[in-house]
Design a protein around this motif. Structure first.
Motif, PDB file in Angstrom:
ATOM      1  N   THR A  76       0.842  -1.187   0.000  1.00  0.00           N
ATOM      2  CA  THR A  76       0.000   0.000   0.000  1.00  0.00           C
ATOM      3  C   THR A  76       0.877   1.237   0.000  1.00  0.00           C
ATOM      4  O   THR A  76       1.799   1.339   0.796  1.00  0.00           O
ATOM      5  N   ASN A  77       0.597   2.159  -0.899  1.00  0.00           N
ATOM      6  CA  ASN A  77       1.311   3.427  -0.932  1.00  0.00           C
ATOM      7  C   ASN A  77       0.489   4.493  -0.227  1.00  0.00           C
ATOM      8  O   ASN A  77      -0.718   4.596  -0.443  1.00  0.00           O
TER       9      ASN A  77
ATOM     10  N   MET B 237       5.523  13.316   6.151  1.00  0.00           N
ATOM     11  CA  MET B 237       5.948  12.167   6.937  1.00  0.00           C
ATOM     12  C   MET B 237       5.213  12.063   8.274  1.00  0.00           C
ATOM     13  O   MET B 237       4.786  10.980   8.668  1.00  0.00           O
ATOM     14  N   ALA B 238       5.026  13.176   8.962  1.00  0.00           N
ATOM     15  CA  ALA B 238       4.330  13.147  10.254  1.00  0.00           C
ATOM     16  C   ALA B 238       2.880  12.689  10.076  1.00  0.00           C
ATOM     17  O   ALA B 238       2.364  11.916  10.893  1.00  0.00           O
ATOM     18  N   GLU B 239       2.230  13.146   9.013  1.00  0.00           N
ATOM     19  CA  GLU B 239       0.844  12.760   8.757  1.00  0.00           C
ATOM     20  C   GLU B 239       0.741  11.289   8.374  1.00  0.00           C
ATOM     21  O   GLU B 239      -0.187  10.593   8.793  1.00  0.00           O
ATOM     22  N   VAL B 240       1.684  10.816   7.568  1.00  0.00           N
ATOM     23  CA  VAL B 240       1.692   9.408   7.166  1.00  0.00           C
ATOM     24  C   VAL B 240       1.922   8.526   8.393  1.00  0.00           C
ATOM     25  O   VAL B 240       1.217   7.533   8.598  1.00  0.00           O
TER      26      VAL B 240
ATOM     27  N   ALA C  10      -1.174   8.365  10.460  1.00  0.00           N
ATOM     28  CA  ALA C  10      -2.204   7.537   9.837  1.00  0.00           C
ATOM     29  C   ALA C  10      -1.937   6.058  10.085  1.00  0.00           C
ATOM     30  O   ALA C  10      -2.855   5.296  10.423  1.00  0.00           O
ATOM     31  N   VAL C  11      -0.683   5.650   9.951  1.00  0.00           N
ATOM     32  CA  VAL C  11      -0.324   4.251  10.199  1.00  0.00           C
ATOM     33  C   VAL C  11      -0.563   3.908  11.663  1.00  0.00           C
ATOM     34  O   VAL C  11      -1.130   2.854  11.989  1.00  0.00           O
ATOM     35  N   GLU C  12      -0.167   4.792  12.555  1.00  0.00           N
ATOM     36  CA  GLU C  12      -0.379   4.566  13.985  1.00  0.00           C
ATOM     37  C   GLU C  12      -1.874   4.448  14.306  1.00  0.00           C
ATOM     38  O   GLU C  12      -2.291   3.567  15.057  1.00  0.00           O
TER      39      GLU C  12
ATOM     40  N   MET D 253       7.747  -0.409   6.582  1.00  0.00           N
ATOM     41  CA  MET D 253       7.565   0.849   5.867  1.00  0.00           C
ATOM     42  C   MET D 253       8.873   1.269   5.199  1.00  0.00           C
ATOM     43  O   MET D 253       9.950   1.072   5.742  1.00  0.00           O
ATOM     44  N   HIS D 254       8.717   1.823   4.018  1.00  0.00           N
ATOM     45  CA  HIS D 254       9.835   2.403   3.274  1.00  0.00           C
ATOM     46  C   HIS D 254       9.452   3.846   2.980  1.00  0.00           C
ATOM     47  O   HIS D 254       8.318   4.119   2.574  1.00  0.00           O
ATOM     48  N   PHE D 255      10.377   4.744   3.167  1.00  0.00           N
ATOM     49  CA  PHE D 255      10.110   6.156   2.908  1.00  0.00           C
ATOM     50  C   PHE D 255      11.013   6.647   1.788  1.00  0.00           C
ATOM     51  O   PHE D 255      12.194   6.325   1.749  1.00  0.00           O
ATOM     52  N   SER D 256      10.434   7.407   0.888  1.00  0.00           N
ATOM     53  CA  SER D 256      11.201   8.050  -0.171  1.00  0.00           C
ATOM     54  C   SER D 256      10.910   9.544  -0.080  1.00  0.00           C
ATOM     55  O   SER D 256       9.754   9.963  -0.198  1.00  0.00           O
ATOM     56  N   THR D 257      11.935  10.324   0.173  1.00  0.00           N
ATOM     57  CA  THR D 257      11.758  11.766   0.258  1.00  0.00           C
ATOM     58  C   THR D 257      12.715  12.446  -0.706  1.00  0.00           C
ATOM     59  O   THR D 257      13.752  11.887  -1.066  1.00  0.00           O
ATOM     60  N   ARG D 258      12.356  13.635  -1.141  1.00  0.00           N
ATOM     61  CA  ARG D 258      13.274  14.407  -1.970  1.00  0.00           C
ATOM     62  C   ARG D 258      13.047  15.883  -1.707  1.00  0.00           C
ATOM     63  O   ARG D 258      11.942  16.301  -1.382  1.00  0.00           O
TER      64      ARG D 258
END
Length: 58
Positions: A6-7, A12-15, A18-20, A38-43
């Motif tokens: 699931t994407n 990041m704080a909101e994601v 949501a998971v929590e 979980m995997h995070f991709s940021t740029r």
């Protein structure tokens, strides 16, 4: 193209919140154990969404 799982897109704080919240609700429903990977991709060089990535393939 599809996700392996699931994407969730957002800040990041909101994601993380949501998971929590999902895990808390499942525990309330009686689920004793939940395993999350979980995997995070940021740029920071430019804004980019999942929709942008898919559009480049078309």
């Amino acid at each position: 193209m599809h996700a392996n799982g699931t994407n969730i897109e957002g800040e990041m704080a909101e994601v993380s919140a949501a998971v929590e919240a999902c895990c808390e609700r499942l525990h309330e429903m009686g689920v004793e154990r939940i395993f999350c990977t979980m995997h995070f991709s940021t740029r920071t060089d430019k804004p980019q969404t999942m929709a942008d990535k898919l559009a480049r393939l078309a």
